[in-house]
Motif scaffolding. Structure first.
Motif, PDB file in Angstrom:
ATOM      1  N   ALA A 157       3.077  -2.945  -6.009  1.00  7.04           N
ATOM      2  CA  ALA A 157       3.411  -2.523  -4.652  1.00  7.04           C
ATOM      3  C   ALA A 157       3.805  -3.708  -3.770  1.00  7.04           C
ATOM      4  O   ALA A 157       4.465  -3.534  -2.741  1.00  7.04           O
ATOM      5  CB  ALA A 157       2.227  -1.784  -4.021  1.00  7.04           C
ATOM      6  N   PHE A 216       5.586  -7.166   1.902  1.00  3.33           N
ATOM      7  CA  PHE A 216       6.224  -5.987   1.313  1.00  3.33           C
ATOM      8  C   PHE A 216       6.979  -5.246   2.409  1.00  3.33           C
ATOM      9  O   PHE A 216       6.768  -5.483   3.607  1.00  3.33           O
ATOM     10  CB  PHE A 216       5.193  -5.073   0.649  1.00  3.33           C
ATOM     11  N   GLU A 254       8.897   0.720   3.055  1.00  5.93           N
ATOM     12  CA  GLU A 254       8.949   1.816   2.080  1.00  5.93           C
ATOM     13  C   GLU A 254       7.814   1.749   1.057  1.00  5.93           C
ATOM     14  O   GLU A 254       7.509   2.736   0.395  1.00  5.93           O
ATOM     15  CB  GLU A 254      10.304   1.845   1.361  1.00  5.93           C
ATOM     16  N   ASN A 255       7.185   0.570   0.934  1.00  2.82           N
ATOM     17  CA  ASN A 255       6.057   0.422   0.012  1.00  2.82           C
ATOM     18  C   ASN A 255       4.700   0.622   0.682  1.00  2.82           C
ATOM     19  O   ASN A 255       3.655   0.487   0.038  1.00  2.82           O
ATOM     20  CB  ASN A 255       6.074  -0.968  -0.632  1.00  2.82           C
ATOM     21  N   LYS A 283       2.424   3.238  -0.793  1.00  5.28           N
ATOM     22  CA  LYS A 283       1.984   2.821  -2.117  1.00  5.28           C
ATOM     23  C   LYS A 283       0.856   1.791  -2.013  1.00  5.28           C
ATOM     24  O   LYS A 283      -0.159   1.878  -2.725  1.00  5.28           O
ATOM     25  CB  LYS A 283       3.171   2.236  -2.883  1.00  5.28           C
TER      26      LYS A 283
END
Length: 637
Positions: free
Chosen positions: A172, A188, A191-192, A195
């Motif tokens: 992730a 990150f 969109e992660n 996750k």
């Protein structure tokens, strides 16, 4: 008047030494907010503007309390506080503060723990540099300045390896983790986010703790509402408790005690929250602040009991008529409407735009009042005097700049790259915060020298010695707590500059205010264009330059008001409102990525500029009225 004459022949009433304890309370708790604010920002996952709502709640109580007293007095045509007496006013104020302190304890302990997966929506709406931490404080998710970018911060301890080697978490956080001193950092994209949070929940059973910040603000408002009543009564009561001719001496002593409270408040609150911890992010519990409020409840009750059972002199002005000033009342109601507009902004989540709009509205109302009262003074009461309307804005801005420098200082010092590469931890802030508030004490102790009957040579010597004695008290308080103080030694240069300013001011309020306003502008300019210790001490030195502004502004604003002096003083106290409105504006600017916490300090620079302008303008206004402003006497605050 017979009572006052008898009291005037006596020495200071013993209960005065209980009264100065009340002055200590005000300073202690107000300065303590400077440590509590960065702690709450982290604990409650707040933006910088939201963290400044502590000041908003605290200082708006002064405005609301003064407003209620004024409107009630206007409606009944009698001064309510004079009628009930200063003694009862202080007792009632202490009991209101007891109520607020008692409410604070359950509010602090009221928390809700939720699975971290329930925080995705909150994190998605974060401002840059806002962060969420897990209940165990081992993991943080921080929004970065880059678009749709977040960082996952893992504590560098025995559990750190479990996170940084977890295959699901590494999937992730594609770039992996880098060790950065006290923590591991991995970045990150948005969109992660789900996750990352999902892995923290599934593999590590992480939770997030949400406190009820609004309840804490409510309790703090009630405590300060009591302070408002205490402060309105305590200043004239200090004059009454002894020879009126020596009242200024007692007020300066009380102001010195108040400043001592502001110096040690941040240190004691830091000890309560963090103990003797040095560096690093400390895993602590907000409920530790309970001890402070339990202590305050006991002290408030003891002080109230002493005031209740000890015989004290009372004012002889209980039945004096209250001066009716309908146009001035309308102006005050207009300011109240601007305050309500700001409250609406908080409700609608449009905080910064409506804070700015409200402040501009308050400035506009005061300038319209100034112009209108010059054309037709009837019905304006104290506000027909231009020195008062300009002085109301000066008090608004002075309290605002004093509070905003201190309240945003924690965020500034925690910011990586400003003072240190990684930024200071919460447990390392108190030496610098106490130095700012200690700067207020340094200046006020020095300013108090002029009211004592000493020779000119002795006064000059004391003006050099006293500031460094007060500086030694600040260093000593930090040493007793176990703080390292050698980093604070260069600040002696700033104190030397302030001493030069005192000599240049020649004990003349307008000249002193002008010089210190200009020095404040210079200090902010240096702070904005540099970093490290130089910038840090430049911003902190704002406390030195603010230290004697209150009595200078007050003396110049009420000069020549005659029978309207009492009403004018009440209006000035209302304008402590600036302490609730200016800090959130600076906090809101700090939340804008293009500005940030460092450059948000342009706000104090603008404030100092108006104060220098006021000093220049009011000098000419008073001169046109035949008032010798140069000999105005400054009292303590």
């Amino acid at each position: 008047m017979a009572q006052q004459s008898r009291q005037g022949a006596q020495s200071t009433h013993p209960s005065f030494f209980v009264l100065i304890l009340v002055f200590f309370f005000w300073g202690f708790l107000a300065a303590s907010n400077s440590i509590f604010i960065p702690f709450c920002k982290s604990h409650f996952n707040l933006t910088q503007l939201e963290s400044q709502l502590i000041d908003f709640s605290f200082y708006s109580a002064y405005f609301i309390g003064s407003l209620i007293l004024y409107l009630a007095s206007a409606a009944r045509k009698v001064d309510i506080l004079n009628k009930i007496g200063y003694k009862k006013g202080i007792i009632y104020g202490l009991l209101i503060s007891v109520l607020g302190s008692a409410i604070m304890i359950p509010c602090v302990n009221k928390e809700k723990i939720v699975p971290i997966t329930e925080t995705v929506k909150d994190i998605s709406s974060f401002q840059p540099e806002q962060q969420l931490q897990t209940s165990d404080r081992e993991v943080k998710i921080r929004r970065e300045k880059e678009n749709d970018t977040y960082s996952l911060l893992i504590a560098n301890n025995e559990n750190g390896a479990k996170y940084t080697s977890n295959a699901n978490l590494l999937a992730a956080v594609p770039g992996g983790f880098a060790l950065n001193g006290k923590e591991y950092t991995g970045t990150f994209k948005k969109e992660n986010l789900e996750k990352v949070v999902g892995v923290l929940q599934a593999d590590f059973q992480q939770t997030a703790t949400f406190g009820y910040f609004g309840l804490i603000l409510m309790a703090l408002f009630i405590v300060a509402l009591g302070f408002s009543l205490q402060q309105t009564a305590a200043n004239p009561f200090a004059i009454l408790l002894g020879d009126p001719a020596k009242g200024a001496h007692r007020l300066n002593l009380a102001g010195g005690i108040n400043s001592f409270g502001t110096t040690i408040g941040p240190i004691i609150v830091s000890m309560l929250l963090f103990g003797g911890a040095k560096g690093g992010e400390v895993s602590t519990d907000i409920s530790k602040i309970n001890m402070l409020y339990i202590m305050l409840i006991v002290l408030f009750l003891i002080a109230a009991a002493i005031f209740a059972f000890v015989k004290m002199p009372e004012s002889t002005e209980a039945n004096e008529a209250f001066e009716s000033s309908p146009k001035a009342t309308n102006a005050i109601l207009g300011i109240t409407l601007m305050f309500i507009l700001i409250l609406l902004g908080l409700w609608l989540k449009m905080e910064l735009p409506l804070f700015i709009t409200g402040i501009i509205g308050i400035i506009g109302i005061l300038f319209v009042a100034k112009l209108s009262s010059q054309k037709n003074p009837e019905g304006w009461g104290a506000m027909k005097y231009p020195q008062l309307t300009l002085g109301m804005l000066a008090i608004f801005i002075y309290v605002g700049v004093e509070v905003t420098i201190a309240s945003n200082l924690g965020a500034l010092l925690k910011h990586p790259g400003f003072l240190t590469p990684q930024g200071l931890a919460e447990s390392q802030l108190d030496p610098y915060v106490s130095l700012f508030w200690g700067s207020m004490m340094i200046g006020r102790w020095t300013g108090a020298i002029s009211v004592f009957n000493v020779s000119k040579t002795t006064r000059k010597i004391l003006c050099v010695v006293v500031p460094f004695v007060a500086y030694g008290v600040v260093l000593g308080a930090n040493i007793l707590k176990g703080n390292e103080v050698k980093e604070l030694y260069p600040y002696a240069i700033c104190i030397a500059i302030q001493i030069i300013g005192f000599f240049a001011g020649q004990d003349k309020p307008a000249k002193t205010l002008m010089i210190f306003g200009l020095l404040g502008i210079l200090a902010v300019a240096i702070g904005l264009t540099t970093s490290g210790p130089l910038a840090t001490f430049a911003f902190i030195s704002g406390g030195l330059f603010c230290s004697v502004m209150w009595p200078s502004i007050f003396a110049l604003s009420i000069g020549g008001l005659g029978k309207y002096t009492g009403q004018g003083s009440a209006f000035l106290i209302m304008m402590i409102l600036g302490g609730s409105l200016v800090p959130p504006v600076q906090g809101g600017l700090a939340d804008i990525p293009a500005i940030g916490i460092h450059y948000s300090y342009i706000i104090p620079g603008i404030c100092f500029a108006y104060l220098a302008f006021f000093a220049f303008r009011v000098k000419n206004i008073l001169k046109s009225q035949g008032i010798d402003y140069e000999s105005a006497i400054s009292g303590g605050h």
